[in-house]
Design a protein around this motif. Structure first.
Motif, PDB file in Angstrom:
ATOM      1  N   THR A  10     -15.957  40.975 -32.078  1.00  0.00           N
ATOM      2  CA  THR A  10     -15.324  41.520 -30.869  1.00  0.00           C
ATOM      3  C   THR A  10     -16.344  42.274 -30.020  1.00  0.00           C
ATOM      4  N   LEU A  11     -17.183  43.072 -30.667  1.00  0.00           N
ATOM      5  CA  LEU A  11     -18.193  43.840 -29.943  1.00  0.00           C
ATOM      6  C   LEU A  11     -19.170  42.917 -29.220  1.00  0.00           C
ATOM      7  N   SER A  14     -17.351  40.897 -26.355  1.00  0.00           N
ATOM      8  CA  SER A  14     -16.973  41.803 -25.261  1.00  0.00           C
ATOM      9  C   SER A  14     -18.197  42.226 -24.458  1.00  0.00           C
ATOM     10  N   THR A  17     -19.556  39.166 -22.411  1.00  0.00           N
ATOM     11  CA  THR A  17     -18.604  38.839 -21.345  1.00  0.00           C
ATOM     12  C   THR A  17     -18.646  39.881 -20.242  1.00  0.00           C
ATOM     13  N   PHE A  18     -18.705  41.165 -20.621  1.00  0.00           N
ATOM     14  CA  PHE A  18     -18.749  42.249 -19.635  1.00  0.00           C
ATOM     15  C   PHE A  18     -20.038  42.184 -18.811  1.00  0.00           C
ATOM     16  N   LYS A  21     -19.792  39.489 -16.323  1.00  0.00           N
ATOM     17  CA  LYS A  21     -18.856  39.810 -15.238  1.00  0.00           C
ATOM     18  C   LYS A  21     -19.514  40.694 -14.172  1.00  0.00           C
ATOM     19  N   TYR A 161     -23.067  33.064 -28.774  1.00  0.00           N
ATOM     20  CA  TYR A 161     -21.918  33.531 -27.970  1.00  0.00           C
ATOM     21  C   TYR A 161     -20.736  32.569 -28.084  1.00  0.00           C
TER      22      TYR A 161
END
Length: 294
Positions: A10-11, A14, A17-18, A21, A161
């Motif tokens: 998850t880390l 996330s 992806t962040f 973005k 990823y």
């Protein structure tokens, strides 16, 4: 343990992806996740998540030193399974090095087997799935099925990823089905800054470690990654005997570790010799081409 794997995935997902973005990461470094790319890595993800789950099941009835000893059989499994997934040439010295590593593992394990059939079955299957996922990773790293890359680092990060996104829902489902989330949520120290800091640091290093494994496999080979893991395991066992304790320095253990290190050293030397030979051959061909053009 499954909850920790979920937290790590998850880390990493996330964070990547962040950063994509907000524009800090673009396609030159990590390609975006798509269903098409996810499908192309489905086999790798299957072996990867199977290895994680089987390893945790094995550790439920087996101590960590013995599981580490079993994992040192990954090189021989990679050598035997290699022709079926990613055929490559092996020299006599490389085969001898793998035999030495395996013999050292068996020697070190003698007299330390608290045998549990179920746990050892899971451990054996974990060794097989780890060899399969490393070989599949090497094969994926040798082509550009996910897209074009400017550097080997970009290829590695993209594969890691996409694989992490594939595995995340599966590990989440296993955590829910096993009921592990209940015990983790009832842990009393979630609100302590010291615990959260330690968890963040350990998880971050785990992400770096996963990237290192993927990079080593895609740039070098599955066999090289497996052998490096053996050397690391042998060294940590030796260091652990004189620092943290918990490992009895029996004669067979010491002899086994020395055989392990001898096999790893022979493998390293042989790979270095082959690389030097390739460089010399490339330079020779370049000189011949230059002389022919002149």
């Amino acid at each position: 343990m499954l909850f920790y794997s979920l937290f790590q995935l998850t880390l990493f997902v996330s964070l990547i992806t962040f950063l994509r973005k907000i524009g800090k990461i673009n396609d030159n470094l990590v390609l975006a996740y798509t269903l098409e790319r996810g499908k192309k890595l489905s086999l790798l993800s299957l072996f990867y998540v199977s290895n994680v789950i089987l390893a945790l099941f094995a550790l439920s009835g087996m101590n960590i030193p013995m599981y580490n000893a079993m994992r040192r059989c990954v090189p021989i499994a990679s050598l035997l399974l290699g022709p079926c997934i990613y055929p490559q040439r092996s020299t006599t010295s490389i085969i001898l090095a793998i035999v030495l590593i395996t013999a050292g593992t068996i020697t070190a394990a003698q007299g330390d087997l608290d045998f549990d059939f179920k746990s050892y079955t899971f451990g054996s299957l974990s060794v097989l799935t780890q060899a399969l996922y490393l070989l599949t990773l090497q094969r994926m790293g040798s082509d550009n099925k996910l897209g074009s890359y400017k550097t080997s680092s970009a290829k590695t990060l993209t594969i890691l990823y996409v694989n992490s996104v594939n595995c995340l829902p599966v590990v989440f489902a296993v955590v829910l089905l096993s009921g592990e989330h209940t015990s983790m949520m009832s842990y009393p120290n979630w609100g302590e800054p010291g615990f959260l800091f330690a968890l963040g640091v350990v998880t971050s290093f785990a992400c770096v470690f996963s990237y290192s494994i993927f990079l080593c496999t895609t740039v070098n080979s599955a066999l090289t990654t497996a052998c490096v893991g053996v050397i690391k395991s042998a060294l940590t066992t030796i260091i652990g005997m004189y620092t943290f304790g918990g490992v009895a320095a029996t004669p067979l253990l010491i002899i086994g570790q020395l055989i392990n290190l001898s096999g790893g050293s022979l493998y390293t030397y042989e790979k270095y010799r082959i690389q030097k030979q390739r460089v010399a051959q490339a330079e020779k061909e370049k000189l011949l081409d230059s002389s022919e053009k002149a």
